[in-house]
Design a protein around this motif. Sequence first.
Motif, PDB file in Angstrom:
ATOM      1  N   PHE A  89      37.599  48.676  42.175  1.00 24.13           N
ATOM      2  CA  PHE A  89      36.427  47.989  41.638  1.00 24.13           C
ATOM      3  C   PHE A  89      36.344  48.011  40.112  1.00 24.13           C
ATOM      4  CE2 PHE A  89      35.073  49.516  45.928  1.00 24.13           C
ATOM      5  CZ  PHE A  89      35.135  48.270  46.529  1.00 24.13           C
ATOM      6  N   VAL A  90      36.785  49.093  39.489  1.00 27.87           N
ATOM      7  CA  VAL A  90      36.768  49.149  38.021  1.00 27.87           C
ATOM      8  C   VAL A  90      37.729  48.108  37.448  1.00 27.87           C
ATOM      9  CG1 VAL A  90      37.253  50.571  36.001  1.00 27.87           C
ATOM     10  CG2 VAL A  90      36.070  51.570  37.967  1.00 27.87           C
ATOM     11  N   MET A  91      38.923  48.031  38.031  1.00 27.63           N
ATOM     12  CA  MET A  91      39.898  47.028  37.597  1.00 27.63           C
ATOM     13  C   MET A  91      39.365  45.621  37.853  1.00 27.63           C
ATOM     14  SD  MET A  91      42.974  46.591  36.301  1.00 27.63           S
ATOM     15  CE  MET A  91      43.981  48.039  36.662  1.00 27.63           C
ATOM     16  N   ALA A  92      38.721  45.437  38.994  1.00 23.75           N
ATOM     17  CA  ALA A  92      38.154  44.127  39.324  1.00 23.75           C
ATOM     18  C   ALA A  92      37.110  43.724  38.290  1.00 23.75           C
ATOM     19  CB  ALA A  92      37.537  44.156  40.719  1.00 23.75           C
ATOM     20  N   LEU A  93      36.238  44.657  37.927  1.00 27.82           N
ATOM     21  CA  LEU A  93      35.197  44.358  36.938  1.00 27.82           C
ATOM     22  C   LEU A  93      35.804  43.932  35.607  1.00 27.82           C
ATOM     23  CD1 LEU A  93      32.665  47.237  37.673  1.00 27.82           C
ATOM     24  CD2 LEU A  93      32.155  44.789  37.741  1.00 27.82           C
ATOM     25  N   SER A  94      36.861  44.615  35.201  1.00 24.51           N
ATOM     26  CA  SER A  94      37.512  44.295  33.931  1.00 24.51           C
ATOM     27  C   SER A  94      38.039  42.863  33.927  1.00 24.51           C
ATOM     28  CB  SER A  94      38.658  45.279  33.677  1.00 24.51           C
ATOM     29  OG  SER A  94      39.399  44.898  32.534  1.00 24.51           O
ATOM     30  N   HIS A  95      38.697  42.474  35.013  1.00 23.73           N
ATOM     31  CA  HIS A  95      39.291  41.135  35.057  1.00 23.73           C
ATOM     32  C   HIS A  95      38.240  40.053  35.319  1.00 23.73           C
ATOM     33  CE1 HIS A  95      43.577  41.953  34.556  1.00 23.73           C
ATOM     34  NE2 HIS A  95      43.321  43.114  35.144  1.00 23.73           N
ATOM     35  N   PHE A  96      37.202  40.374  36.087  1.00 25.75           N
ATOM     36  CA  PHE A  96      36.113  39.409  36.254  1.00 25.75           C
ATOM     37  C   PHE A  96      35.457  39.121  34.902  1.00 25.75           C
ATOM     38  CE2 PHE A  96      35.528  40.467  40.970  1.00 25.75           C
ATOM     39  CZ  PHE A  96      35.949  39.213  41.386  1.00 25.75           C
ATOM     40  N   GLN A  97      35.282  40.171  34.098  1.00 27.81           N
ATOM     41  CA  GLN A  97      34.671  39.990  32.779  1.00 27.81           C
ATOM     42  C   GLN A  97      35.546  39.111  31.892  1.00 27.81           C
ATOM     43  OE1 GLN A  97      31.480  41.318  31.836  1.00 27.81           O
ATOM     44  NE2 GLN A  97      31.867  39.664  30.371  1.00 27.81           N
ATOM     45  N   LYS A  98      36.858  39.326  31.944  1.00 26.26           N
ATOM     46  CA  LYS A  98      37.769  38.484  31.166  1.00 26.26           C
ATOM     47  C   LYS A  98      37.688  37.033  31.625  1.00 26.26           C
ATOM     48  CE  LYS A  98      41.223  41.992  29.937  1.00 26.26           C
ATOM     49  NZ  LYS A  98      42.641  42.417  30.103  1.00 26.26           N
ATOM     50  N   ALA A  99      37.541  36.839  32.932  1.00 28.42           N
ATOM     51  CA  ALA A  99      37.442  35.478  33.467  1.00 28.42           C
ATOM     52  C   ALA A  99      36.191  34.779  32.936  1.00 28.42           C
ATOM     53  CB  ALA A  99      37.417  35.519  34.995  1.00 28.42           C
ATOM     54  N   ILE A 100      35.098  35.511  32.858  1.00 27.32           N
ATOM     55  CA  ILE A 100      33.840  34.943  32.358  1.00 27.32           C
ATOM     56  C   ILE A 100      33.928  34.624  30.869  1.00 27.32           C
ATOM     57  CG2 ILE A 100      31.437  35.526  31.817  1.00 27.32           C
ATOM     58  CD1 ILE A 100      31.332  37.003  34.486  1.00 27.32           C
ATOM     59  N   ASP A 101      34.538  35.523  30.116  1.00 31.37           N
ATOM     60  CA  ASP A 101      34.584  35.383  28.658  1.00 31.37           C
ATOM     61  C   ASP A 101      35.599  34.348  28.180  1.00 31.37           C
ATOM     62  OD1 ASP A 101      32.675  37.343  28.489  1.00 31.37           O
ATOM     63  OD2 ASP A 101      34.106  38.968  28.093  1.00 31.37           O
ATOM     64  N   SER A 102      36.562  34.018  29.032  1.00 30.90           N
ATOM     65  CA  SER A 102      37.686  33.193  28.592  1.00 30.90           C
ATOM     66  C   SER A 102      37.320  31.718  28.420  1.00 30.90           C
ATOM     67  CB  SER A 102      38.838  33.303  29.595  1.00 30.90           C
ATOM     68  OG  SER A 102      39.892  32.447  29.216  1.00 30.90           O
ATOM     69  N   HIS A 103      37.946  31.113  27.419  1.00 28.99           N
ATOM     70  CA  HIS A 103      37.827  29.668  27.216  1.00 28.99           C
ATOM     71  C   HIS A 103      39.135  28.963  27.580  1.00 28.99           C
ATOM     72  CE1 HIS A 103      33.928  30.119  25.345  1.00 28.99           C
ATOM     73  NE2 HIS A 103      34.420  31.049  24.546  1.00 28.99           N
ATOM     74  N   VAL A 104      40.084  29.729  28.131  1.00 28.22           N
ATOM     75  CA  VAL A 104      41.359  29.160  28.567  1.00 28.22           C
ATOM     76  C   VAL A 104      41.232  28.791  30.039  1.00 28.22           C
ATOM     77  CG1 VAL A 104      43.839  29.527  28.809  1.00 28.22           C
ATOM     78  CG2 VAL A 104      42.585  30.641  26.938  1.00 28.22           C
ATOM     79  N   GLU A 105      41.241  27.501  30.340  1.00 32.33           N
ATOM     80  CA  GLU A 105      41.005  27.019  31.707  1.00 32.33           C
ATOM     81  C   GLU A 105      39.736  27.671  32.266  1.00 32.33           C
ATOM     82  OE1 GLU A 105      42.785  24.674  33.171  1.00 32.33           O
ATOM     83  OE2 GLU A 105      44.231  24.554  31.534  1.00 32.33           O
ATOM     84  N   PRO A 106      38.585  27.472  31.622  1.00 38.34           N
ATOM     85  CA  PRO A 106      37.357  28.179  32.016  1.00 38.34           C
ATOM     86  C   PRO A 106      36.920  27.875  33.447  1.00 38.34           C
ATOM     87  CG  PRO A 106      36.862  26.355  30.533  1.00 38.34           C
ATOM     88  CD  PRO A 106      38.356  26.504  30.533  1.00 38.34           C
ATOM     89  N   LEU A 107      36.228  28.833  34.044  1.00 36.06           N
ATOM     90  CA  LEU A 107      35.719  28.680  35.401  1.00 36.06           C
ATOM     91  C   LEU A 107      34.602  27.643  35.425  1.00 36.06           C
ATOM     92  CD1 LEU A 107      35.393  32.442  36.459  1.00 36.06           C
ATOM     93  CD2 LEU A 107      37.371  30.937  36.733  1.00 36.06           C
ATOM     94  N   ASN A 108      34.491  26.935  36.550  1.00 37.88           N
ATOM     95  CA  ASN A 108      33.359  26.017  36.683  1.00 37.88           C
ATOM     96  C   ASN A 108      32.096  26.814  37.026  1.00 37.88           C
ATOM     97  OD1 ASN A 108      33.280  26.505  39.503  1.00 37.88           O
ATOM     98  ND2 ASN A 108      34.643  24.777  39.926  1.00 37.88           N
ATOM     99  N   ASP A 109      30.965  26.145  37.087  1.00 40.85           N
ATOM    100  CA  ASP A 109      29.685  26.837  37.278  1.00 40.85           C
ATOM    101  C   ASP A 109      29.639  27.618  38.592  1.00 40.85           C
ATOM    102  OD1 ASP A 109      28.820  25.862  34.881  1.00 40.85           O
ATOM    103  OD2 ASP A 109      27.626  24.227  35.727  1.00 40.85           O
ATOM    104  N   THR A 110      30.205  27.028  39.652  1.00 35.97           N
ATOM    105  CA  THR A 110      30.165  27.705  40.947  1.00 35.97           C
ATOM    106  C   THR A 110      30.998  28.978  40.930  1.00 35.97           C
ATOM    107  OG1 THR A 110      29.896  25.578  42.053  1.00 35.97           O
ATOM    108  CG2 THR A 110      30.544  27.431  43.425  1.00 35.97           C
ATOM    109  N   LEU A 111      32.204  28.902  40.365  1.00 34.82           N
ATOM    110  CA  LEU A 111      33.042  30.097  40.282  1.00 34.82           C
ATOM    111  C   LEU A 111      32.398  31.151  39.379  1.00 34.82           C
ATOM    112  CD1 LEU A 111      36.693  28.698  40.138  1.00 34.82           C
ATOM    113  CD2 LEU A 111      35.471  29.684  42.080  1.00 34.82           C
ATOM    114  N   MET A 112      31.666  30.699  38.375  1.00 32.03           N
ATOM    115  CA  MET A 112      30.921  31.642  37.533  1.00 32.03           C
ATOM    116  C   MET A 112      29.883  32.393  38.369  1.00 32.03           C
ATOM    117  SD  MET A 112      31.423  32.079  34.219  1.00 32.03           S
ATOM    118  CE  MET A 112      32.043  31.331  32.718  1.00 32.03           C
ATOM    119  N   GLN A 113      29.142  31.665  39.196  1.00 28.22           N
ATOM    120  CA  GLN A 113      28.133  32.302  40.043  1.00 28.22           C
ATOM    121  C   GLN A 113      28.780  33.307  40.990  1.00 28.22           C
ATOM    122  OE1 GLN A 113      25.171  29.629  41.898  1.00 28.22           O
ATOM    123  NE2 GLN A 113      25.976  28.030  40.579  1.00 28.22           N
TER     124      GLN A 113
END
Length: 311
Positions: A89-113
């Motif tokens: 879970f700690v590793m998951a949190l780290s990568h989820f945070q990177k996914a949210i912060d990234s502007h490289v192929e950013p997540l759509n609104d649903t994936l953000m939720q």
Amino acid sequence: MEQVLAPNKKLSELEKKRKDAIKAKDKAKTEHYRSELVKFYVQYGSVLKTDVKNDREALKYLERALRYEENHALANYRYAHIMYKQGEFVMALSHFQKAIDSHVEPLNDTLMQITYLYMADASLKVAREALDNSETSEGIGSLDEAKIQKLREKLSIPDFFQLEKAWFRKLTGTEEELIDTVQYDLLCEETIHNPNLVILANKDTEIHLIYQGITSEPLENSTYRVLYFVLKSREFIDNKTICEKINLSIETEETNESGIRTAFTRIREKIPFWEHILEQRKNGRRTEHRLRDGMKVVFVTEAGEILPDDV
């Protein structure tokens, strides 16, 4: 035994072209092929995770993508999802945070939720784990047992499978939203009263078409991809065009026109009401299909899964 897809020759070609560009000191081409490799690794890892259900192999390709582009949003999202599933879970949190912060192929609104849901759940699980660890440490006798029990109850949350199956991505036309199980059931009930509504659902590891309250036999992933792109098309679409829409960099047995014809044979066998949904015509020597006029199609997949054109 876990199934492993063999990448097609495109991967070897991309790797060779990038090496050649590096040798030639061509920065523009080096960057171009680096970007193409990242795209391939993310896509291939996603297919291994979702279609083949082989998380171990999926991680290898997602890790390669992240070595080339550590801030790639979708790669981090997929990687985090597998880490979550494995209890990291700690590793998951780290990568989820990177996914949210990234502007490289950013997540759509649903994936953000979805990402925020998983992060909240992972955070609670980390807190629960910390509480469990504290009970085994020295000095626990000084803690208030009643307070510990109350905290434990507050941190008693559903496991991974319950969380993942509690939310669905719902795609209608260009609109996408997150729905819960109650809304999903109501949507299925709506097909009974609405003869113009059809649902293509990826749920509980099975794929079905739902029409007028009738659920088709389970569909193979390859057939699902073909049906997905046909149902999304308001114009007639032939097998060659379907091949182009299905990303050919992931080579499976269904990515040629013969495979597409096989998929339509399966559609006719497993979906008795297919003629009410799809229109078919001959255009010269080619057979074309499209969604019938007046029909509304809704695509639904579990929150953690991908749609065929996500990558």
